[in-house]
Design a protein around this motif. Structure first.
Motif, PDB file in Angstrom:
ATOM      1  N   ALA A  95       0.844  -1.219   0.000  1.00  8.03           N
ATOM      2  CA  ALA A  95       0.000   0.000   0.000  1.00  8.03           C
ATOM      3  C   ALA A  95       0.873   1.260   0.000  1.00  8.03           C
ATOM      4  CB  ALA A  95      -0.912  -0.018   1.221  1.00  8.03           C
ATOM      5  N   SER A  96       1.975   1.222   0.772  1.00  8.20           N
ATOM      6  CA  SER A  96       2.846   2.410   0.854  1.00  8.20           C
ATOM      7  C   SER A  96       3.561   2.631  -0.472  1.00  8.20           C
ATOM      8  CB  SER A  96       3.859   2.232   1.995  1.00  8.20           C
ATOM      9  OG  SER A  96       3.172   2.014   3.223  1.00  8.20           O
ATOM     10  N   ARG A  97       4.030   1.555  -1.082  1.00  8.14           N
ATOM     11  CA  ARG A  97       4.724   1.695  -2.386  1.00  8.14           C
ATOM     12  C   ARG A  97       3.765   2.258  -3.441  1.00  8.14           C
ATOM     13  NH1 ARG A  97       8.665  -3.590  -2.285  1.00  8.14           N
ATOM     14  NH2 ARG A  97      10.613  -2.404  -2.360  1.00  8.14           N
ATOM     15  N   ARG A  98       2.505   1.815  -3.411  1.00  9.02           N
ATOM     16  CA  ARG A  98       1.545   2.249  -4.453  1.00  9.02           C
ATOM     17  C   ARG A  98       1.060   3.678  -4.205  1.00  9.02           C
ATOM     18  NH1 ARG A  98      -3.183  -1.998  -4.757  1.00  9.02           N
ATOM     19  NH2 ARG A  98      -4.197  -0.360  -5.978  1.00  9.02           N
ATOM     20  N   PHE A  99       0.807   4.013  -2.946  1.00 12.13           N
ATOM     21  CA  PHE A  99       0.100   5.283  -2.694  1.00 12.13           C
ATOM     22  C   PHE A  99       0.916   6.342  -1.957  1.00 12.13           C
ATOM     23  CE2 PHE A  99      -3.812   3.948  -4.461  1.00 12.13           C
ATOM     24  CZ  PHE A  99      -3.936   2.594  -4.193  1.00 12.13           C
ATOM     25  N   ILE A 100       2.005   5.954  -1.292  1.00 11.73           N
ATOM     26  CA  ILE A 100       2.781   6.970  -0.558  1.00 11.73           C
ATOM     27  C   ILE A 100       4.257   6.869  -0.935  1.00 11.73           C
ATOM     28  CG2 ILE A 100       3.061   8.100   1.693  1.00 11.73           C
ATOM     29  CD1 ILE A 100       0.859   6.442   2.839  1.00 11.73           C
ATOM     30  N   PRO A 101       4.544   7.167  -2.227  1.00 11.86           N
ATOM     31  CA  PRO A 101       5.947   7.079  -2.671  1.00 11.86           C
ATOM     32  C   PRO A 101       6.872   8.039  -1.913  1.00 11.86           C
ATOM     33  CG  PRO A 101       4.551   8.111  -4.365  1.00 11.86           C
ATOM     34  CD  PRO A 101       3.638   7.584  -3.314  1.00 11.86           C
ATOM     35  N   SER A 102       6.281   9.084  -1.295  1.00 16.51           N
ATOM     36  CA  SER A 102       7.144  10.036  -0.566  1.00 16.51           C
ATOM     37  C   SER A 102       7.819   9.364   0.636  1.00 16.51           C
ATOM     38  CB  SER A 102       6.320  11.240  -0.095  1.00 16.51           C
ATOM     39  OG  SER A 102       5.219  10.786   0.701  1.00 16.51           O
ATOM     40  N   THR A 103       7.211   8.314   1.179  1.00 18.89           N
ATOM     41  CA  THR A 103       7.917   7.595   2.264  1.00 18.89           C
ATOM     42  C   THR A 103       8.499   6.290   1.743  1.00 18.89           C
ATOM     43  OG1 THR A 103       5.884   6.434   2.950  1.00 18.89           O
ATOM     44  CG2 THR A 103       6.415   8.516   4.090  1.00 18.89           C
ATOM     45  N   ALA A 104       7.799   5.629   0.824  1.00 18.71           N
ATOM     46  CA  ALA A 104       8.225   4.267   0.416  1.00 18.71           C
ATOM     47  C   ALA A 104       9.187   4.265  -0.759  1.00 18.71           C
ATOM     48  CB  ALA A 104       6.989   3.447   0.069  1.00 18.71           C
ATOM     49  N   GLY A 105       9.416   5.446  -1.337  1.00 19.05           N
ATOM     50  CA  GLY A 105      10.199   5.497  -2.589  1.00 19.05           C
ATOM     51  C   GLY A 105      11.586   4.911  -2.488  1.00 19.05           C
ATOM     52  N   LYS A 106      12.208   4.910  -1.311  1.00 19.29           N
ATOM     53  CA  LYS A 106      13.594   4.460  -1.205  1.00 19.29           C
ATOM     54  C   LYS A 106      13.695   2.966  -0.889  1.00 19.29           C
ATOM     55  CE  LYS A 106      16.101   8.187  -1.848  1.00 19.29           C
ATOM     56  NZ  LYS A 106      17.039   8.257  -2.969  1.00 19.29           N
ATOM     57  N   LEU A 107      12.554   2.302  -0.775  1.00 18.32           N
ATOM     58  CA  LEU A 107      12.604   0.859  -0.451  1.00 18.32           C
ATOM     59  C   LEU A 107      13.233   0.061  -1.580  1.00 18.32           C
ATOM     60  CD1 LEU A 107       9.171   0.282   1.368  1.00 18.32           C
ATOM     61  CD2 LEU A 107      11.469   0.423   2.374  1.00 18.32           C
ATOM     62  N   SER A 108      13.352   0.680  -2.752  1.00 14.96           N
ATOM     63  CA  SER A 108      13.983  -0.035  -3.879  1.00 14.96           C
ATOM     64  C   SER A 108      15.463   0.325  -4.007  1.00 14.96           C
ATOM     65  CB  SER A 108      13.264   0.326  -5.193  1.00 14.96           C
ATOM     66  OG  SER A 108      11.893   0.364  -4.983  1.00 14.96           O
ATOM     67  N   ASP A 109      15.985   1.102  -3.081  1.00 15.17           N
ATOM     68  CA  ASP A 109      17.411   1.467  -3.133  1.00 15.17           C
ATOM     69  C   ASP A 109      18.280   0.204  -3.050  1.00 15.17           C
ATOM     70  OD1 ASP A 109      19.303   4.105  -2.313  1.00 15.17           O
ATOM     71  OD2 ASP A 109      20.067   2.155  -1.638  1.00 15.17           O
ATOM     72  N   ARG A 110      19.421   0.206  -3.722  1.00 16.76           N
ATOM     73  CA  ARG A 110      20.262  -1.017  -3.791  1.00 16.76           C
ATOM     74  C   ARG A 110      20.781  -1.413  -2.390  1.00 16.76           C
ATOM     75  NH1 ARG A 110      25.048   0.357  -2.701  1.00 16.76           N
ATOM     76  NH2 ARG A 110      25.763   2.509  -2.984  1.00 16.76           N
ATOM     77  N   ARG A 111      20.782  -0.460  -1.445  1.00 20.37           N
ATOM     78  CA  ARG A 111      21.326  -0.808  -0.114  1.00 20.37           C
ATOM     79  C   ARG A 111      20.242  -1.438   0.771  1.00 20.37           C
ATOM     80  NH1 ARG A 111      23.582   4.815   1.850  1.00 20.37           N
ATOM     81  NH2 ARG A 111      21.915   5.559   0.496  1.00 20.37           N
ATOM     82  N   VAL A 112      18.989  -1.439   0.278  1.00 19.98           N
ATOM     83  CA  VAL A 112      17.867  -1.891   1.126  1.00 19.98           C
ATOM     84  C   VAL A 112      17.504  -3.338   0.815  1.00 19.98           C
ATOM     85  CG1 VAL A 112      15.439  -1.480   1.706  1.00 19.98           C
ATOM     86  CG2 VAL A 112      16.970   0.453   1.304  1.00 19.98           C
ATOM     87  N   ARG A 113      17.268  -4.088   1.877  1.00 24.20           N
ATOM     88  CA  ARG A 113      16.764  -5.460   1.744  1.00 24.20           C
ATOM     89  C   ARG A 113      15.460  -5.516   2.539  1.00 24.20           C
ATOM     90  NH1 ARG A 113      19.729 -10.317   4.729  1.00 24.20           N
ATOM     91  NH2 ARG A 113      19.895  -8.587   6.182  1.00 24.20           N
ATOM     92  N   VAL A 114      14.350  -5.795   1.881  1.00 26.36           N
ATOM     93  CA  VAL A 114      13.042  -5.856   2.558  1.00 26.36           C
ATOM     94  C   VAL A 114      12.699  -7.326   2.827  1.00 26.36           C
ATOM     95  CG1 VAL A 114      10.570  -5.354   2.398  1.00 26.36           C
ATOM     96  CG2 VAL A 114      12.232  -3.733   1.439  1.00 26.36           C
ATOM     97  N   ARG A 115      12.468  -7.642   4.088  1.00 28.42           N
ATOM     98  CA  ARG A 115      12.078  -9.017   4.448  1.00 28.42           C
ATOM     99  C   ARG A 115      10.695  -8.961   5.082  1.00 28.42           C
ATOM    100  NH1 ARG A 115      17.165 -12.413   5.847  1.00 28.42           N
ATOM    101  NH2 ARG A 115      15.606 -13.859   6.630  1.00 28.42           N
ATOM    102  N   ILE A 116       9.779  -9.721   4.518  1.00 31.51           N
ATOM    103  CA  ILE A 116       8.411  -9.736   5.080  1.00 31.51           C
ATOM    104  C   ILE A 116       8.357 -10.905   6.072  1.00 31.51           C
ATOM    105  CG2 ILE A 116       5.937  -9.928   4.572  1.00 31.51           C
ATOM    106  CD1 ILE A 116       7.337  -7.349   3.535  1.00 31.51           C
ATOM    107  N   GLU A 117       8.648 -10.555   7.313  1.00 31.92           N
ATOM    108  CA  GLU A 117       8.627 -11.593   8.357  1.00 31.92           C
ATOM    109  C   GLU A 117       8.536 -10.945   9.741  1.00 31.92           C
ATOM    110  OE1 GLU A 117      13.044 -12.908   7.581  1.00 31.92           O
ATOM    111  OE2 GLU A 117      12.463 -13.713   9.540  1.00 31.92           O
TER     112      GLU A 117
END
Ligand code: SAM
Length: 288
Positions: A117-139
């Motif tokens: 939801a944040s990636r789709r609608f709030i790119p101002s906060t979620a925009g950097k989640l795709s940065d090469r230094r970021v690893r997102v783990r859903i757990e």
């Protein structure tokens, strides 16, 4: 959360309501953990709500995210590996990545729906989640801290309130694991709730951290959207003291484009009001 025509109200503990003029509902869905909603408002930008509680408003999220990230990251002499638990809206990660020394930022968020939801609608906060230094783990962050063999310089617990999936993030077993995965001059900060409405949460966190970490403190910030305005973070470290060991030259020389945090705000955030000092069994300030 209740809705009146054209308004969305956060009802907090059945004793206070904060209403936002809603112009459009953008997203609403339920995961295995909670309901997740994004609305457009007339005066606060987009609002992310979880189980009807405001998590993020575009209008003032910079305060919370700058304070939860830059207090530990400017205090640590050279933060390279950072762990964020919770924080699925991405705002904390965005602030962590402003630090050039950070080589990796691991986000462990239990609910993928919040990230989506944040990636789709709030790119101002979620925009950097795709940065090469970021690893997102859903757990679950509790499981991750218990099982990981990695080490982190800074751990940031950007979680919801101590119930549901977040309950165990406010327990001693979790913080013993956090201490294990912190490096020698490691720091952990945690969202600790409202000193006005949840002083029990602030006290409990302080009390459980004391036997585990040599340095424990609390710091405050204020914002527009959280009930009561005043909110607390818990601070703990293996040795670094949050004010005495701050080198403000690190802040001035970094020249980050911040809107809230600076060295005065850092120091002032640890100046606790008397009712909170007493609740945390702190001595009153020494006579100056
Ligand atoms: N700034 C907000 C606040 O102060 O309440 C918190 C923002 S962030 C959206 C909170 C996140 O913590 C939620 O997305 C929730 O799913 C996540 N969370 C709760 N319990 C968790 C757990 N055990 N492990 C990982 N993430 C968790």
């Amino acid at each position: 959360m209740t809705t009146r025509d054209g308004w969305i109200d956060e009802e907090y503990r059945g004793i206070v309501r904060t209403g936002f003029r809603r112009t459009k509902s953008l997203f609403k869905a339920k995961s295995a953990f909670q309901s997740v909603e994004v609305v457009q408002t007339a005066g606060h930008g987009k609002l992310l709500l979880i189980d009807g509680m405001t998590m993020v408003s575009e209008r003032d999220e910079f305060v919370y995210h700058e304070m939860i990230a830059h207090v530990p990251l400017f205090l640590h002499p050279r933060p390279r590996r950072v762990l964020v638990i919770g924080g699925g809206d991405g705002g904390t990660v965005r602030e962590v990545l402003r630090h050039k020394s950070v080589e990796s930022c691991t986000l462990v968020e239990i609910d993928g729906l919040v990230v989506e939801a944040s990636r789709r609608f709030i790119p101002s906060t979620a925009g950097k989640l795709s940065d090469r230094r970021v690893r997102v783990r859903i757990e679950d962050g509790v499981k991750f801290a218990r099982e990981t063999s990695e080490r982190f310089d800074v751990v940031i617990i950007d979680s919801t309130e101590p119930f549901g999936p977040a309950k165990a993030l406010f327990g001693p077993a979790f913080y013993k694991d956090v201490k294990r995965i912190l490096t020698d001059d490691g720091i952990v900060v945690s969202q600790a709730g409202s000193p006005f409405y949840e002083i029990g949460t602030v006290k409990n966190l302080d009390r459980l951290l004391r036997p585990i970490f040599p340095v424990v403190d609390a710091y405050l910030f204020t914002n527009l959207t959280y009930p009561g305005g005043l909110w607390a973070f818990a601070f703990a470290s293996k040795g670094l003291r949050p004010v005495k060991d701050l080198r403000s030259t690190r802040i001035s020389s970094a020249k980050l484009p911040l809107k809230w945090y600076n060295s005065d705000v850092h120091v002032g955030a640890f100046a606790l009001p008397e009712f909170l000092r007493k609740a945390l069994s702190r001595r009153s300030p020494a006579a100056v």
